[in-house]
Design a protein around this motif. Structure first.
Motif, mmCIF file in Angstrom:
data_model
loop_
_atom_site.group_PDB
_atom_site.id
_atom_site.type_symbol
_atom_site.label_atom_id
_atom_site.label_comp_id
_atom_site.label_asym_id
_atom_site.label_seq_id
_atom_site.Cartn_x
_atom_site.Cartn_y
_atom_site.Cartn_z
ATOM 1 N N LEU A 412 0.828 -1.200 0.000
ATOM 2 C CA LEU A 412 0.000 0.000 0.000
ATOM 3 C C LEU A 412 0.867 1.256 0.000
ATOM 4 O O LEU A 412 0.569 2.229 -0.703
ATOM 5 C CB LEU A 412 -0.930 -0.006 1.218
ATOM 6 N N ALA A 413 1.936 1.222 0.797
ATOM 7 C CA ALA A 413 2.859 2.362 0.811
ATOM 8 C C ALA A 413 3.459 2.584 -0.570
ATOM 9 O O ALA A 413 3.632 3.723 -1.021
ATOM 10 C CB ALA A 413 3.970 2.126 1.843
ATOM 11 N N THR A 414 3.766 1.490 -1.264
ATOM 12 C CA THR A 414 4.317 1.596 -2.615
ATOM 13 C C THR A 414 3.323 2.251 -3.569
ATOM 14 O O THR A 414 3.668 3.157 -4.343
ATOM 15 C CB THR A 414 4.692 0.199 -3.140
ATOM 16 N N ILE A 415 2.069 1.805 -3.507
ATOM 17 C CA ILE A 415 1.043 2.336 -4.408
ATOM 18 C C ILE A 415 0.838 3.822 -4.181
ATOM 19 O O ILE A 415 0.829 4.624 -5.126
ATOM 20 C CB ILE A 415 -0.278 1.563 -4.222
ATOM 21 N N PHE A 416 0.682 4.225 -2.924
ATOM 22 C CA PHE A 416 0.435 5.638 -2.624
ATOM 23 C C PHE A 416 1.629 6.506 -3.013
ATOM 24 O O PHE A 416 1.470 7.614 -3.531
ATOM 25 C CB PHE A 416 0.108 5.822 -1.146
ATOM 26 N N ALA A 417 2.835 6.001 -2.751
ATOM 27 C CA ALA A 417 4.021 6.796 -3.045
ATOM 28 C C ALA A 417 4.183 7.014 -4.543
ATOM 29 O O ALA A 417 4.449 8.124 -5.007
ATOM 30 C CB ALA A 417 5.268 6.108 -2.475
ATOM 31 N N VAL A 418 4.026 5.948 -5.326
ATOM 32 C CA VAL A 418 4.205 6.071 -6.771
ATOM 33 C C VAL A 418 3.048 6.837 -7.402
ATOM 34 O O VAL A 418 3.236 7.618 -8.334
ATOM 35 C CB VAL A 418 4.356 4.671 -7.402
ATOM 36 N N ALA A 419 1.819 6.643 -6.882
ATOM 37 C CA ALA A 419 0.667 7.351 -7.439
ATOM 38 C C ALA A 419 0.822 8.862 -7.299
ATOM 39 O O ALA A 419 0.395 9.622 -8.172
ATOM 40 C CB ALA A 419 -0.615 6.888 -6.752
ATOM 41 N N GLY A 420 1.455 9.296 -6.230
ATOM 42 C CA GLY A 420 1.650 10.730 -6.042
ATOM 43 C C GLY A 420 2.670 11.332 -6.984
ATOM 44 O O GLY A 420 2.781 12.549 -7.083
ATOM 45 N N LEU A 421 3.427 10.469 -7.694
ATOM 46 C CA LEU A 421 4.459 10.968 -8.588
ATOM 47 C C LEU A 421 4.025 10.992 -10.052
ATOM 48 O O LEU A 421 4.806 11.398 -10.908
ATOM 49 C CB LEU A 421 5.720 10.097 -8.472
ATOM 50 N N VAL A 422 2.823 10.516 -10.332
ATOM 51 C CA VAL A 422 2.383 10.459 -11.724
ATOM 52 C C VAL A 422 2.407 11.864 -12.327
ATOM 53 O O VAL A 422 1.801 12.792 -11.807
ATOM 54 C CB VAL A 422 0.972 9.852 -11.825
ATOM 55 N N GLY A 423 3.129 12.019 -13.428
ATOM 56 C CA GLY A 423 3.233 13.314 -14.083
ATOM 57 C C GLY A 423 4.309 14.208 -13.511
ATOM 58 O O GLY A 423 4.518 15.304 -14.019
ATOM 59 N N HIS A 424 5.010 13.759 -12.462
ATOM 60 C CA HIS A 424 6.011 14.614 -11.822
ATOM 61 C C HIS A 424 7.439 14.124 -12.046
ATOM 62 O O HIS A 424 8.380 14.825 -11.685
ATOM 63 C CB HIS A 424 5.735 14.713 -10.313
ATOM 64 N N VAL A 425 7.615 12.936 -12.579
ATOM 65 C CA VAL A 425 8.956 12.418 -12.822
ATOM 66 C C VAL A 425 9.064 12.003 -14.284
ATOM 67 O O VAL A 425 8.083 11.619 -14.919
ATOM 68 C CB VAL A 425 9.271 11.210 -11.904
ATOM 69 N N ARG A 426 10.285 12.095 -14.781
ATOM 70 C CA ARG A 426 10.527 11.720 -16.167
ATOM 71 C C ARG A 426 11.662 10.714 -16.225
ATOM 72 O O ARG A 426 12.753 10.976 -15.728
ATOM 73 C CB ARG A 426 10.900 12.952 -17.000
ATOM 74 N N PRO A 427 11.422 9.548 -16.810
ATOM 75 C CA PRO A 427 12.493 8.555 -16.920
ATOM 76 C C PRO A 427 13.490 8.961 -17.988
ATOM 77 O O PRO A 427 13.247 9.901 -18.760
ATOM 78 C CB PRO A 427 11.734 7.283 -17.319
ATOM 79 N N PRO A 428 14.629 8.277 -18.066
ATOM 80 C CA PRO A 428 15.564 8.535 -19.169
ATOM 81 C C PRO A 428 14.858 8.438 -20.510
ATOM 82 O O PRO A 428 14.071 7.525 -20.756
ATOM 83 C CB PRO A 428 16.618 7.429 -18.988
ATOM 84 N N ALA A 429 15.128 9.384 -21.387
ATOM 85 C CA ALA A 429 14.350 9.533 -22.615
ATOM 86 C C ALA A 429 14.438 8.339 -23.549
ATOM 87 O O ALA A 429 13.494 8.045 -24.288
ATOM 88 C CB ALA A 429 14.796 10.796 -23.344
ATOM 89 N N ALA A 430 15.557 7.626 -23.540
ATOM 90 C CA ALA A 430 15.762 6.553 -24.512
ATOM 91 C C ALA A 430 15.522 5.167 -23.942
ATOM 92 O O ALA A 430 15.859 4.175 -24.592
ATOM 93 C CB ALA A 430 17.176 6.630 -25.079
#
Length: 437
Positions: A412-430
Protein backbone atom coordinates in the motif's frame (compact mmCIF):
# COMPACT_ATOMS: atom_id res chain seq x y z
CA UNK A 1 39.92 18.00 -33.38
CA UNK A 2 38.66 17.07 -29.92
CA UNK A 3 34.95 16.69 -29.30
CA UNK A 4 33.70 17.32 -25.79
CA UNK A 5 30.65 15.47 -24.57
CA UNK A 6 28.37 17.57 -22.44
CA UNK A 7 25.59 16.38 -20.19
CA UNK A 8 22.47 15.74 -22.23
CA UNK A 9 19.82 18.38 -21.85
CA UNK A 10 16.26 17.44 -22.66
CA UNK A 11 13.72 20.22 -22.70
CA UNK A 12 10.46 19.21 -21.15
CA UNK A 13 7.36 21.33 -20.98
CA UNK A 14 6.43 22.45 -17.53
CA UNK A 15 3.28 20.51 -16.74
CA UNK A 16 2.26 22.99 -14.05
CA UNK A 17 2.50 25.93 -16.45
CA UNK A 18 0.71 24.10 -19.25
CA UNK A 19 -2.19 22.74 -17.28
CA UNK A 20 -2.28 24.89 -14.16
CA UNK A 21 -1.41 23.91 -10.59
CA UNK A 22 -1.95 20.29 -9.61
CA UNK A 23 -4.20 19.65 -6.63
CA UNK A 24 -3.42 15.95 -6.41
CA UNK A 25 -0.99 16.20 -3.50
CA UNK A 26 -3.17 18.50 -1.30
CA UNK A 27 -6.23 16.32 -1.98
CA UNK A 28 -4.29 13.15 -1.17
CA UNK A 29 -2.89 14.64 2.05
CA UNK A 30 -6.31 15.94 3.04
CA UNK A 31 -8.05 12.59 2.50
CA UNK A 32 -5.34 10.63 4.33
CA UNK A 33 -5.28 13.19 7.14
CA UNK A 34 -9.06 13.04 7.56
CA UNK A 35 -9.04 9.24 7.65
CA UNK A 36 -6.23 9.29 10.21
CA UNK A 37 -8.11 11.83 12.33
CA UNK A 38 -11.20 9.60 12.41
CA UNK A 39 -9.43 6.26 12.88
CA UNK A 40 -6.47 7.17 15.07
CA UNK A 41 -7.34 10.55 16.57
CA UNK A 42 -10.93 9.91 17.57
CA UNK A 43 -10.44 6.13 17.61
CA UNK A 44 -7.76 6.07 20.30
CA UNK A 45 -9.22 5.06 23.69
CA UNK A 46 -9.33 7.87 26.22
CA UNK A 47 -7.59 7.50 29.57
CA UNK A 48 -4.86 5.26 28.12
CA UNK A 49 -1.14 5.77 27.62
CA UNK A 50 1.37 4.67 24.99
CA UNK A 51 4.91 3.84 26.09
CA UNK A 52 7.90 4.40 23.81
CA UNK A 53 11.20 2.63 24.57
CA UNK A 54 14.29 4.12 22.92
CA UNK A 55 17.36 2.52 24.52
CA UNK A 56 18.42 -1.10 24.60
CA UNK A 57 20.11 -2.77 27.54
CA UNK A 58 23.51 -2.77 25.80
CA UNK A 59 23.55 0.96 25.04
CA UNK A 60 26.31 2.96 26.69
CA UNK A 61 23.88 5.77 27.47
CA UNK A 62 20.43 4.84 28.69
CA UNK A 63 17.53 7.03 27.60
CA UNK A 64 14.48 6.53 29.83
CA UNK A 65 11.28 5.32 28.26
CA UNK A 66 8.42 7.77 28.09
CA UNK A 67 4.67 7.44 28.13
CA UNK A 68 2.24 9.87 26.50
CA UNK A 69 -1.53 10.29 26.96
CA UNK A 70 -2.67 8.33 23.95
CA UNK A 71 -5.83 10.10 22.79
CA UNK A 72 -4.59 13.65 23.35
CA UNK A 73 -1.34 12.96 21.55
CA UNK A 74 -3.07 11.17 18.66
CA UNK A 75 -5.48 14.10 18.24
CA UNK A 76 -2.60 16.57 18.27
CA UNK A 77 -0.73 14.59 15.60
CA UNK A 78 -3.69 14.07 13.28
CA UNK A 79 -4.83 17.70 13.56
CA UNK A 80 -1.25 18.74 12.76
CA UNK A 81 -1.40 16.51 9.68
CA UNK A 82 -4.64 18.19 8.56
CA UNK A 83 -3.03 21.60 9.04
CA UNK A 84 -0.09 20.50 6.90
CA UNK A 85 -2.54 19.39 4.21
CA UNK A 86 -4.00 22.89 4.40
CA UNK A 87 -0.52 24.39 4.03
CA UNK A 88 -0.01 22.24 0.93
CA UNK A 89 -3.31 23.49 -0.52
CA UNK A 90 -2.33 27.07 0.24
CA UNK A 91 0.97 26.55 -1.56
CA UNK A 92 -0.81 25.28 -4.68
CA UNK A 93 -3.40 28.07 -4.59
CA UNK A 94 -0.72 30.75 -4.33
CA UNK A 95 1.69 28.93 -6.68
CA UNK A 96 4.38 28.79 -4.01
CA UNK A 97 6.92 25.96 -3.99
CA UNK A 98 6.99 24.71 -0.43
CA UNK A 99 9.51 21.94 -0.98
CA UNK A 100 9.43 18.41 0.38
CA UNK A 101 9.24 19.37 4.06
CA UNK A 102 5.43 19.45 4.04
CA UNK A 103 4.85 15.83 2.92
CA UNK A 104 7.74 14.65 5.10
CA UNK A 105 6.29 16.25 8.25
CA UNK A 106 2.84 15.04 7.23
CA UNK A 107 4.11 11.46 6.91
CA UNK A 108 5.89 11.61 10.27
CA UNK A 109 2.74 12.91 11.98
CA UNK A 110 0.59 10.15 10.47
CA UNK A 111 3.10 7.43 11.36
CA UNK A 112 3.43 8.72 14.93
CA UNK A 113 -0.36 8.81 15.33
CA UNK A 114 -0.59 5.20 14.14
CA UNK A 115 2.07 4.13 16.66
CA UNK A 116 0.30 5.97 19.47
CA UNK A 117 -3.01 4.34 18.54
CA UNK A 118 -1.45 0.88 18.25
CA UNK A 119 0.29 1.08 21.63
CA UNK A 120 -2.58 2.68 23.54
CA UNK A 121 -3.43 0.75 26.68
CA UNK A 122 -0.82 -1.95 26.08
CA UNK A 123 0.64 -2.45 29.54
CA UNK A 124 2.60 -5.60 28.73
CA UNK A 125 4.25 -4.27 25.57
CA UNK A 126 5.63 -0.97 24.28
CA UNK A 127 6.75 0.68 21.06
CA UNK A 128 10.40 -0.28 20.54
CA UNK A 129 11.76 2.70 18.61
CA UNK A 130 15.28 1.32 18.09
CA UNK A 131 13.96 -2.06 17.01
CA UNK A 132 11.62 -0.37 14.55
CA UNK A 133 14.52 1.56 13.00
CA UNK A 134 16.79 -1.49 12.88
CA UNK A 135 14.05 -3.38 11.08
CA UNK A 136 13.70 -0.49 8.66
CA UNK A 137 17.37 -0.61 7.63
CA UNK A 138 17.48 -4.39 7.40
CA UNK A 139 14.26 -4.78 5.43
CA UNK A 140 15.24 -1.94 3.10
CA UNK A 141 18.54 -3.60 2.18
CA UNK A 142 17.31 -5.78 -0.72
CA UNK A 143 15.16 -2.90 -1.96
CA UNK A 144 18.21 -0.62 -2.17
CA UNK A 145 20.17 -3.22 -4.13
CA UNK A 146 17.22 -3.79 -6.45
CA UNK A 147 16.67 -0.06 -6.95
CA UNK A 148 20.37 0.47 -7.72
CA UNK A 149 20.22 -2.37 -10.22
CA UNK A 150 17.26 -0.81 -11.98
CA UNK A 151 18.90 2.62 -11.94
CA UNK A 152 22.15 1.38 -13.50
CA UNK A 153 20.21 -0.32 -16.29
CA UNK A 154 17.66 2.40 -16.99
CA UNK A 155 20.21 5.20 -16.95
CA UNK A 156 21.71 3.49 -19.99
CA UNK A 157 18.32 2.98 -21.65
CA UNK A 158 17.40 -0.59 -20.66
CA UNK A 159 14.28 -1.19 -18.55
CA UNK A 160 15.02 -3.88 -15.96
CA UNK A 161 11.74 -5.47 -14.92
CA UNK A 162 13.67 -8.65 -14.09
CA UNK A 163 14.83 -7.36 -10.69
CA UNK A 164 12.49 -9.78 -8.94
CA UNK A 165 14.00 -12.75 -10.77
CA UNK A 166 17.53 -11.50 -10.15
CA UNK A 167 16.88 -11.17 -6.42
CA UNK A 168 15.37 -14.67 -6.33
CA UNK A 169 18.22 -16.26 -8.29
CA UNK A 170 20.76 -14.50 -6.08
CA UNK A 171 19.03 -15.83 -2.96
CA UNK A 172 19.06 -19.35 -4.39
CA UNK A 173 22.70 -19.25 -5.47
CA UNK A 174 23.80 -17.80 -2.13
CA UNK A 175 22.05 -20.57 -0.20
CA UNK A 176 23.33 -23.32 -2.51
CA UNK A 177 26.98 -22.23 -2.46
CA UNK A 178 26.89 -21.42 1.25
CA UNK A 179 25.62 -24.91 2.04
CA UNK A 180 28.16 -26.60 -0.23
CA UNK A 181 31.15 -24.61 1.05
CA UNK A 182 30.08 -24.92 4.68
CA UNK A 183 29.83 -28.69 4.26
CA UNK A 184 33.24 -28.89 2.60
CA UNK A 185 35.09 -26.62 5.03
CA UNK A 186 33.11 -27.26 8.19
CA UNK A 187 32.73 -23.51 8.74
CA UNK A 188 29.35 -21.83 8.45
CA UNK A 189 30.99 -18.39 8.37
CA UNK A 190 33.16 -19.30 5.39
CA UNK A 191 30.12 -20.79 3.70
CA UNK A 192 28.08 -17.65 4.27
CA UNK A 193 30.75 -15.38 2.77
CA UNK A 194 31.16 -17.76 -0.17
CA UNK A 195 27.42 -17.59 -0.78
CA UNK A 196 27.61 -13.80 -0.66
CA UNK A 197 30.27 -13.86 -3.39
CA UNK A 198 28.31 -16.31 -5.54
CA UNK A 199 24.98 -14.45 -5.44
CA UNK A 200 25.97 -11.72 -7.96
CA UNK A 201 26.87 -14.39 -10.53
CA UNK A 202 23.29 -15.63 -10.72
CA UNK A 203 21.95 -12.11 -11.06
CA UNK A 204 24.55 -11.26 -13.70
CA UNK A 205 23.49 -14.31 -15.72
CA UNK A 206 19.90 -13.06 -15.86
CA UNK A 207 21.22 -9.59 -16.65
CA UNK A 208 23.20 -11.03 -19.57
CA UNK A 209 20.06 -12.75 -20.87
CA UNK A 210 18.14 -9.47 -20.62
CA UNK A 211 20.93 -7.66 -22.48
CA UNK A 212 21.05 -10.35 -25.18
CA UNK A 213 17.37 -10.16 -26.05
CA UNK A 214 16.86 -6.43 -25.45
CA UNK A 215 20.04 -5.08 -27.06
CA UNK A 216 21.00 -7.72 -29.61
CA UNK A 217 17.57 -8.88 -30.80
CA UNK A 218 15.55 -5.73 -30.00
CA UNK A 219 12.85 -7.61 -28.09
CA UNK A 220 10.62 -5.39 -25.95
CA UNK A 221 12.49 -4.95 -22.69
CA UNK A 222 9.44 -5.10 -20.44
CA UNK A 223 8.27 -8.35 -21.99
CA UNK A 224 11.74 -9.88 -21.65
CA UNK A 225 11.91 -8.81 -17.99
CA UNK A 226 8.58 -10.42 -17.16
CA UNK A 227 9.60 -13.63 -18.94
CA UNK A 228 12.91 -13.73 -17.03
CA UNK A 229 11.04 -13.35 -13.75
CA UNK A 230 8.88 -16.34 -14.62
CA UNK A 231 11.98 -18.26 -15.72
CA UNK A 232 13.75 -17.54 -12.42
CA UNK A 233 10.74 -18.72 -10.44
CA UNK A 234 10.51 -21.93 -12.47
CA UNK A 235 14.21 -22.77 -12.31
CA UNK A 236 14.61 -22.05 -8.60
CA UNK A 237 11.47 -24.05 -7.78
CA UNK A 238 12.76 -26.96 -9.86
CA UNK A 239 16.20 -27.05 -8.29
CA UNK A 240 14.72 -26.48 -4.84
CA UNK A 241 12.49 -29.52 -5.30
CA UNK A 242 15.25 -31.71 -6.70
CA UNK A 243 18.80 -30.74 -5.78
CA UNK A 244 18.08 -29.14 -2.40
CA UNK A 245 15.37 -31.57 -1.38
CA UNK A 246 17.60 -34.55 -2.12
CA UNK A 247 20.62 -32.91 -0.47
CA UNK A 248 19.39 -31.05 2.66
CA UNK A 249 22.95 -30.00 3.54
CA UNK A 250 22.93 -27.72 0.51
CA UNK A 251 20.08 -25.65 1.95
CA UNK A 252 20.87 -24.89 5.55
CA UNK A 253 20.15 -21.82 7.65
CA UNK A 254 23.58 -20.19 7.46
CA UNK A 255 23.91 -16.52 8.38
CA UNK A 256 26.49 -13.78 8.07
CA UNK A 257 27.91 -12.64 11.41
CA UNK A 258 27.25 -9.09 12.53
CA UNK A 259 30.22 -6.74 12.37
CA UNK A 260 30.12 -4.44 15.37
CA UNK A 261 32.04 -1.17 15.10
CA UNK A 262 33.52 -0.37 18.53
CA UNK A 263 32.29 2.75 20.35
CA UNK A 264 29.98 3.79 17.52
CA UNK A 265 27.72 0.80 18.06
CA UNK A 266 27.18 1.86 21.70
CA UNK A 267 25.57 5.17 20.74
CA UNK A 268 21.85 5.03 21.59
CA UNK A 269 19.54 4.54 18.59
CA UNK A 270 22.14 5.46 15.96
CA UNK A 271 24.68 2.81 17.01
CA UNK A 272 22.52 -0.32 16.76
CA UNK A 273 20.83 0.94 13.59
CA UNK A 274 23.91 1.83 11.54
CA UNK A 275 26.99 0.34 13.21
CA UNK A 276 25.96 -3.16 14.30
CA UNK A 277 25.03 -4.87 11.03
CA UNK A 278 26.37 -7.56 8.74
CA UNK A 279 28.62 -7.07 5.72
CA UNK A 280 25.77 -6.86 3.22
CA UNK A 281 24.28 -3.79 4.94
CA UNK A 282 27.65 -2.04 4.98
CA UNK A 283 28.06 -2.95 1.29
CA UNK A 284 24.71 -1.29 0.64
CA UNK A 285 25.95 1.98 2.16
CA UNK A 286 29.16 1.78 0.14
CA UNK A 287 27.39 1.13 -3.16
CA UNK A 288 25.03 4.07 -2.68
CA UNK A 289 28.00 6.40 -2.11
CA UNK A 290 30.04 4.93 -4.96
CA UNK A 291 27.25 5.11 -7.52
CA UNK A 292 26.21 8.57 -6.44
CA UNK A 293 29.75 9.79 -7.14
CA UNK A 294 30.30 7.70 -10.26
CA UNK A 295 26.99 8.53 -11.90
CA UNK A 296 27.13 12.30 -11.48
CA UNK A 297 30.82 13.12 -10.99
CA UNK A 298 32.70 10.81 -13.35
CA UNK A 299 33.29 10.35 -17.05
CA UNK A 300 31.69 6.91 -16.88
CA UNK A 301 28.50 8.34 -15.40
CA UNK A 302 28.35 11.09 -18.01
CA UNK A 303 28.61 8.54 -20.79
CA UNK A 304 25.97 6.29 -19.24
CA UNK A 305 23.53 9.17 -18.87
CA UNK A 306 24.23 10.30 -22.43
CA UNK A 307 23.44 6.81 -23.74
CA UNK A 308 20.19 6.75 -21.79
CA UNK A 309 19.10 10.22 -22.87
CA UNK A 310 20.35 10.67 -26.42
CA UNK A 311 22.11 7.58 -27.80
CA UNK A 312 22.53 9.04 -31.29
CA UNK A 313 24.45 12.02 -29.94
CA UNK A 314 26.52 9.71 -27.74
CA UNK A 315 27.37 7.56 -30.75
CA UNK A 316 28.53 10.54 -32.76
CA UNK A 317 31.22 11.34 -30.18
CA UNK A 318 32.53 7.79 -30.11
CA UNK A 319 30.59 6.14 -27.28
CA UNK A 320 29.67 2.52 -27.97
CA UNK A 321 25.97 2.69 -27.14
CA UNK A 322 25.04 -0.97 -27.26
CA UNK A 323 28.22 -2.08 -25.52
CA UNK A 324 27.53 0.39 -22.71
CA UNK A 325 23.99 -0.94 -22.38
CA UNK A 326 25.13 -4.55 -22.28
CA UNK A 327 27.74 -3.85 -19.62
CA UNK A 328 25.34 -1.84 -17.47
CA UNK A 329 22.61 -4.45 -17.73
CA UNK A 330 24.97 -7.22 -16.61
CA UNK A 331 26.28 -4.97 -13.81
CA UNK A 332 22.73 -4.20 -12.72
CA UNK A 333 21.90 -7.90 -12.63
CA UNK A 334 24.95 -8.59 -10.48
CA UNK A 335 23.92 -5.85 -8.02
CA UNK A 336 20.41 -7.28 -7.74
CA UNK A 337 21.82 -10.79 -7.32
CA UNK A 338 23.96 -9.54 -4.44
CA UNK A 339 20.84 -8.04 -2.88
CA UNK A 340 19.16 -11.44 -3.20
CA UNK A 341 21.68 -12.84 -0.71
CA UNK A 342 19.77 -10.86 1.93
CA UNK A 343 16.95 -13.39 1.89
CA UNK A 344 19.21 -16.33 2.73
CA UNK A 345 22.75 -15.91 4.06
CA UNK A 346 22.32 -12.33 5.31
CA UNK A 347 19.15 -13.25 7.20
CA UNK A 348 20.29 -16.68 8.34
CA UNK A 349 17.47 -18.45 6.51
CA UNK A 350 17.28 -21.47 4.25
CA UNK A 351 16.03 -20.95 0.72
CA UNK A 352 12.32 -21.39 0.06
CA UNK A 353 10.12 -21.10 -2.99
CA UNK A 354 9.47 -17.53 -4.18
CA UNK A 355 10.83 -16.17 -0.90
CA UNK A 356 11.48 -12.71 -2.35
CA UNK A 357 7.72 -12.05 -2.19
CA UNK A 358 7.56 -9.30 -4.82
CA UNK A 359 10.36 -7.22 -3.33
CA UNK A 360 11.82 -6.74 -6.81
CA UNK A 361 8.75 -4.82 -7.90
CA UNK A 362 8.87 -2.68 -4.76
CA UNK A 363 12.53 -1.98 -5.56
CA UNK A 364 11.45 -0.85 -9.02
CA UNK A 365 8.98 1.53 -7.39
CA UNK A 366 11.73 2.79 -5.06
CA UNK A 367 13.88 3.57 -8.09
CA UNK A 368 11.06 5.59 -9.66
CA UNK A 369 10.23 7.34 -6.39
CA UNK A 370 13.93 8.12 -5.98
CA UNK A 371 14.00 9.70 -9.46
CA UNK A 372 16.68 7.38 -10.80
CA UNK A 373 19.33 8.56 -8.33
CA UNK A 374 21.21 6.50 -5.70
CA UNK A 375 20.35 8.84 -2.81
CA UNK A 376 16.72 9.00 -3.82
CA UNK A 377 16.56 5.22 -4.18
CA UNK A 378 18.01 4.82 -0.68
CA UNK A 379 15.44 7.22 0.82
CA UNK A 380 12.53 5.57 -1.00
CA UNK A 381 13.69 2.08 -0.02
CA UNK A 382 13.91 3.19 3.61
CA UNK A 383 10.31 4.39 3.37
CA UNK A 384 9.12 1.01 2.13
CA UNK A 385 11.36 -0.78 4.61
CA UNK A 386 9.79 1.25 7.40
CA UNK A 387 6.33 0.17 6.28
CA UNK A 388 7.48 -3.47 6.43
CA UNK A 389 9.09 -2.96 9.83
CA UNK A 390 5.92 -1.27 11.06
CA UNK A 391 3.97 -4.37 10.08
CA UNK A 392 6.31 -6.51 12.20
CA UNK A 393 6.06 -4.08 15.12
CA UNK A 394 2.28 -4.26 15.00
CA UNK A 395 2.47 -8.04 15.03
CA UNK A 396 4.62 -7.93 18.18
CA UNK A 397 2.55 -5.48 20.22
CA UNK A 398 -0.76 -6.87 18.98
CA UNK A 399 -3.41 -4.71 17.30
CA UNK A 400 -6.99 -5.08 16.18
CA UNK A 401 -5.88 -4.86 12.55
CA UNK A 402 -6.20 -8.27 10.82
CA UNK A 403 -2.87 -9.85 9.90
CA UNK A 404 -3.87 -9.89 6.22
CA UNK A 405 -4.13 -6.10 6.22
CA UNK A 406 -0.81 -5.80 8.04
CA UNK A 407 0.82 -7.86 5.30
CA UNK A 408 -0.48 -5.33 2.77
CA UNK A 409 1.27 -2.35 4.39
CA UNK A 410 4.49 -2.30 2.29
CA UNK A 411 2.53 -2.67 -0.94
CA UNK A 412 0.00 0.00 0.00
CA UNK A 413 2.86 2.36 0.81
CA UNK A 414 4.32 1.60 -2.62
CA UNK A 415 1.04 2.34 -4.41
CA UNK A 416 0.44 5.64 -2.62
CA UNK A 417 4.02 6.80 -3.04
CA UNK A 418 4.21 6.07 -6.77
CA UNK A 419 0.67 7.35 -7.44
CA UNK A 420 1.65 10.73 -6.04
CA UNK A 421 4.46 10.97 -8.59
CA UNK A 422 2.38 10.46 -11.72
CA UNK A 423 3.23 13.31 -14.08
CA UNK A 424 6.01 14.61 -11.82
CA UNK A 425 8.96 12.42 -12.82
CA UNK A 426 10.53 11.72 -16.17
CA UNK A 427 12.49 8.56 -16.92
CA UNK A 428 15.56 8.53 -19.17
CA UNK A 429 14.35 9.53 -22.61
CA UNK A 430 15.76 6.55 -24.51
CA UNK A 431 14.73 3.73 -22.20
CA UNK A 432 13.02 0.75 -23.87
CA UNK A 433 14.08 2.11 -27.28
CA UNK A 434 16.55 -0.17 -29.10
CA UNK A 435 19.47 1.60 -30.69
CA UNK A 436 19.76 0.55 -34.32
CA UNK A 437 22.73 1.82 -36.26
Amino acid sequence: MTTTLEAPQTEQPDADVASGPSWKIPILLGVVGLIAFILFGLGTPSGTHTTFVVSRGSDAIQIPSWAVPAQAFALFLTISALLLAGVSAWGVATRRKLGSWVPILFGLAIIASILVWAGAGKTATSIQVTGLLIGTVVLATPLVFGALAGMVCERSGVVNIAIEGQLLSGAFMAALVAGAVAGATGSSTVGAYAGLLAAPLAGALLGAMLALFAVRYWVDQIVVGVVLNVLAVGLTNFFFGTVMRENPDLNRAIGLPDITIPLLSDIPVVGPVFFDQNLLVYAMYALVIIFNVMLFKSRWGLRVRAVGEHPKAADTVGIKVNRTRVRNTILGGAIAGLGGAFFTVASGLAFNKEMTGGKGYIALAAMILGRWSPKGALAAAMLFGFADSLREQFGIIGTSIPSQFLAMLPYLATIFAVAGLVGHVRPPAAENIPYKK
